[in-house]
Design an enzyme around this catalytic site. Structure first.
Site, PDB file in Angstrom:
ATOM      1  N   TYR A 149       6.193   0.456   4.781  1.00 39.92           N
ATOM      2  CA  TYR A 149       5.782   0.215   3.395  1.00 39.92           C
ATOM      3  C   TYR A 149       5.207  -1.184   3.251  1.00 39.92           C
ATOM      4  CZ  TYR A 149       9.914  -2.728   2.466  1.00 39.92           C
ATOM      5  OH  TYR A 149      10.851  -3.737   2.484  1.00 39.92           O
ATOM      6  N   CYS A 150       4.385  -1.357   2.227  1.00 37.70           N
ATOM      7  CA  CYS A 150       3.826  -2.659   1.862  1.00 37.70           C
ATOM      8  C   CYS A 150       3.573  -2.639   0.353  1.00 37.70           C
ATOM      9  CB  CYS A 150       2.559  -2.967   2.653  1.00 37.70           C
ATOM     10  SG  CYS A 150       1.222  -1.764   2.418  1.00 37.70           S
ATOM     11  N   THR A 151       2.824  -3.586  -0.155  1.00 38.20           N
ATOM     12  CA  THR A 151       2.656  -3.709  -1.608  1.00 38.20           C
ATOM     13  C   THR A 151       1.927  -2.524  -2.219  1.00 38.20           C
ATOM     14  OG1 THR A 151       2.570  -6.109  -1.346  1.00 38.20           O
ATOM     15  CG2 THR A 151       1.850  -5.210  -3.463  1.00 38.20           C
TER      16      THR A 151
ATOM     17  N   ILE B 127       4.784  -0.197  -2.713  1.00 41.47           N
ATOM     18  CA  ILE B 127       5.882  -0.545  -3.612  1.00 41.47           C
ATOM     19  C   ILE B 127       5.486  -0.348  -5.071  1.00 41.47           C
ATOM     20  CG2 ILE B 127       7.397  -2.427  -4.362  1.00 41.47           C
ATOM     21  CD1 ILE B 127       6.830  -3.692  -1.547  1.00 41.47           C
TER      22      ILE B 127
END
Length: 315
Positions: free
Chosen positions: A178-180, A207
């Site tokens: 996951y990342c932003t 996110i």
């Protein structure tokens, strides 16, 4: 009262003559009075723009009308004011710099992890055979991350390829990256697959989308964003603060850039230390003749001077 939005998006799609496209796209954004930061490369677009709701709609419609970007997914936040001060649209070699000489091995259009919608990510993340992997930089995951997530000691995403060997022990696990907003996971998951990780997933929309569609459950702390909001709330179910003041160790959700532009370090800092150090990360920075006035936000317009590129917040 005027209504504004901030749009976060990316699209991996080949752009011929990308440098000219960037120049033309900048003019288009300015014609809509948008502000923000867009990176253009031959491999696609990576942007965050902000402006009046009506102008943002025109922008999204124009992007979707271009067949190259028709599948672009926008993460939309309603905001009280524009989230940037200026409009930048720049040409670069990659929309997310990987640090690799051969970028063909991480082309998301050919191979990438399986996309998980937020509700599916939430359902899988606590399984025994699952590893949650944060592919963001130190200053981002120090501010907030998923509960039990593995984090890597990286200053920029281009450091990620050198950390692959540290993950070898998890090759028999399901890897949930996951990342932003999802863009880094496209390349991170492709690289993991290239190195023999067989069961790789990525949080679709990152996110930000998870906060909107899964209420951010089990995301601890705040999410760093690349605009003058700096940090946003994600978790509406079981929120907590995990970041601490760089100077005194007190729990704080606030992140700033050092007021000394020649340092510009990303740090979490409580209001008391911010006032004491005038928005600087350490005493030495307070005496720099180019120190920027601290207004309590820790956000600064980019200055025309070489700064620490590892931790540049704006521009």
């Amino acid at each position: 009262m005027e209504k504004y939005q901030t749009l976060l998006y990316y699209c991996y799609s080949t752009i011929a003559n990308a440098e000219q496209f960037a120049a033309d796209h900048l003019k288009f954004c300015k014609s809509l009075n948008l502000v923000g930061r867009i990176i253009v490369a031959e491999e696609g677009l990576n942007g965050t723009v902000s402006g009046k709701t009506s102008d943002c709609k025109i922008y999204m419609d124009a992007i979707h009308a271009d067949e190259r970007f028709a599948k672009t997914a926008f993460k939309i936040d309603d905001v009280n004011e524009p989230s940037f001060i200026k409009m930048h649209c720049r040409y670069k070699s990659e929309i997310v710099h990987s640090g690799l000489k051969d970028t063909s091995i991480i082309d998301p259009n050919h191979q990438t992890g399986k996309h998980l919608e937020p509700v599916d990510f939430m359902a899988m993340k606590d399984d025994e055979d699952v590893i949650i992997l944060d592919v963001r930089s130190n200053y981002e995951h120090n501010l907030g991350k998923f509960k039990n997530a593995i984090t890597l000691d990286i200053e920029n995403f281009r450091d990620f390829p050198d950390k692959i060997n540290e993950l070898a022990q998890y090759k028999d696990k399901k890897i949930l990256t996951y990342c932003t907003g999802g863009i880094k996971c496209e390349k991170a998951s492709a690289l993991l697959l290239h190195h023999g990780f067989n069961d790789v997933y990525q949080l679709h929309g990152g996110i930000i989308k998870y906060g909107k569609e899964a209420q951010g459950k089990d995301f601890e702390g705040k999410c760093y964003v690349f605009d003058n909001r700096i940090a946003v709330d994600v978790n509406n179910v079981n929120p907590t603060i995990v970041s601490v003041c760089y100077n005194c160790g007190k729990t704080t959700p606030k992140m700033i850039n050092c007021a000394n532009p020649e340092c510009n370090e990303h740090i979490t800092q409580c209001d008391e230390c911010g006032d004491l150090l005038q928005g600087c990360c350490k005493e030495e920075c307070t005496t720099n003749p180019r120190k920027r006035p601290y207004d309590g936000t820790g956000y600064y317009v980019k200055v025309p001077h070489q700064v620490n590129k590892k931790t540049e917040l704006v521009g």
